[in-house]
Design an enzyme around this catalytic site. Structure first.
Site, PDB file in Angstrom:
ATOM      1  CG  ASP A 146       5.100   2.528   7.313  1.00  0.00           C
ATOM      2  OD1 ASP A 146       4.350   2.842   6.439  1.00  0.00           O
ATOM      3  OD2 ASP A 146       4.878   1.812   8.309  1.00  0.00           O
ATOM      4  CG  HIS A 147       4.056  -0.477   4.212  1.00  0.00           C
ATOM      5  ND1 HIS A 147       4.346  -2.012   4.146  1.00  0.00           N
ATOM      6  CD2 HIS A 147       3.857   0.086   5.221  1.00  0.00           C
ATOM      7  CE1 HIS A 147       3.781  -2.207   5.634  1.00  0.00           C
ATOM      8  NE2 HIS A 147       3.474  -1.113   6.203  1.00  0.00           N
ATOM      9  CG  HIS A 190      -0.364   0.205   2.650  1.00  0.00           C
ATOM     10  ND1 HIS A 190       0.344  -0.956   2.935  1.00  0.00           N
ATOM     11  CD2 HIS A 190      -0.410   1.077   3.620  1.00  0.00           C
ATOM     12  CE1 HIS A 190       0.853  -0.632   4.226  1.00  0.00           C
ATOM     13  NE2 HIS A 190       0.190   0.600   4.484  1.00  0.00           N
ATOM     14  CG  HIS A 234      -3.922   0.161   6.933  1.00  0.00           C
ATOM     15  ND1 HIS A 234      -3.819   0.362   8.180  1.00  0.00           N
ATOM     16  CD2 HIS A 234      -2.792   0.507   6.380  1.00  0.00           C
ATOM     17  CE1 HIS A 234      -2.612   1.118   8.452  1.00  0.00           C
ATOM     18  NE2 HIS A 234      -1.930   1.005   7.343  1.00  0.00           N
ATOM     19  CG  HIS A 293       0.057   4.218   4.679  1.00  0.00           C
ATOM     20  ND1 HIS A 293      -0.342   3.561   5.506  1.00  0.00           N
ATOM     21  CD2 HIS A 293      -0.609   5.171   4.497  1.00  0.00           C
ATOM     22  CE1 HIS A 293      -1.754   4.068   5.740  1.00  0.00           C
ATOM     23  NE2 HIS A 293      -1.966   5.107   4.891  1.00  0.00           N
ATOM     24  CG  ASP A 295       0.676  -1.901   7.790  1.00  0.00           C
ATOM     25  OD1 ASP A 295       1.475  -2.793   7.893  1.00  0.00           O
ATOM     26  OD2 ASP A 295       1.052  -0.534   7.808  1.00  0.00           O
ATOM     27  CG  HIS A 345       4.662  -2.715  10.801  1.00  0.00           C
ATOM     28  ND1 HIS A 345       5.679  -1.750  10.669  1.00  0.00           N
ATOM     29  CD2 HIS A 345       3.629  -2.307   9.817  1.00  0.00           C
ATOM     30  CE1 HIS A 345       5.270  -0.913   9.903  1.00  0.00           C
ATOM     31  NE2 HIS A 345       4.208  -1.315   9.118  1.00  0.00           N
TER      32      HIS A 345
END
Length: 258
Positions: free
Chosen positions: A58-59, A54, A112, A56, A135, A174
């Site tokens: 941090d991905h 996705h 999400h 975001h 996530d 995570h």
């Protein structure tokens, strides 16, 4: 098919998926591209694909950089998720192959984010399949409902992912297992499987080892968000339907200070 963890940031994972016969590789969410390339080189892997769960940071935050470092690499991402650096948009049911033996199926698992994609990966017939859930599904947990509803998360978790073969290995974005299992115990204090897995997760953490992968079967036994079909769990949190229970669980988890 081989899968390698690449720890990134504080508590994130990228994953290297390798077709052993061709030595071709795909990487899931390469947020720190240099680390991913180092891992690929150490295993003698030729990187061909990026699978983005996705949008975001941090991905997807490393996508542009990995395109500079590996010219010609294809970057896959959800068709409605506006993923940075995406070269190939995928929707539910789209298939991609890697090398001779690895097949990747895109599963739309929104909530999400609207366009969140999980990737179901199969190798040779005798190999355990794997799913990379970003996530959406965590060990003993699920992602926050940033862009969706409890109805969508129920469909993503309990229908789409819940219908995969029970032996499917679950690789999430995570390292949240310990906290999630502690929360799960507050919901089902008599669930011995949760107690066992929490002890195991704490031992893994002390040894500096990952708690990932889980399996779909283990999640059905220990993850409250995937157990909302059970009348006993619904009753515990004062709900009468799976979707209502999922909505309530997420509210409780969001406020929980474990």
């Amino acid at each position: 098919m081989k899968i390698y963890h690449v720890p990134c940031l504080q508590d994130s994972y990228s994953y290297l998926i390798v077709d052993e016969s061709s030595r071709e590789g795909a990487v899931v969410d390469p947020v720190e591209p240099e680390k991913v390339l180092e891992a690929a080189n150490s295993h003698g892997v030729n990187l061909k694909l990026v699978l983005t769960s996705h949008r975001h940071g941090d991905h997807a935050g490393g996508n542009e950089k990995i395109k500079q470092l590996v010219p010609g690499i294809k970057v896959y991402g959800g068709s409605v998720d506006n993923v940075k650096g995406c070269t190939d948009k995928v929707q539910n049911g789209d298939k991609v192959s890697l090398g001779a033996d690895v097949n990747i199926l895109s599963l739309h698992t929104p909530c999400h984010t609207k366009g969140h994609i999980s990737y179901y990966v199969t190798g040779k017939e005798d190999e355990q399949p794997a799913v990379f859930t970003g996530d959406t599904l965590f060990i003993a947990g699920c992602g926050k409902f940033f862009e969706g509803t409890a109805e969508q998360m129920y469909q993503s978790l309990c229908v789409t992912l819940g219908s995969l073969p029970k032996s499917t290995r679950v690789y999430c974005g995570h390292e949240y297992a310990e906290k999630n299992l502690q929360f799960a115990l507050t919901i089902e204090p008599d669930n011995s499987r949760i107690q066992q897995k929490l002890t195991w997760a704490q031992n893994q953490k002390q040894a500096g080892l990952p708690t990932i992968p889980s399996t779909i079967e283990e999640e059905m036994e220990t993850n409250p968000f995937m157990r909302v079909d059970l009348p006993a769990l619904q009753e515990k949190i004062g709900c009468k339907s799976p979707i209502e229970a999922l909505r309530e669980l997420r509210k409780v988890k969001d406020k929980w200070k474990g």
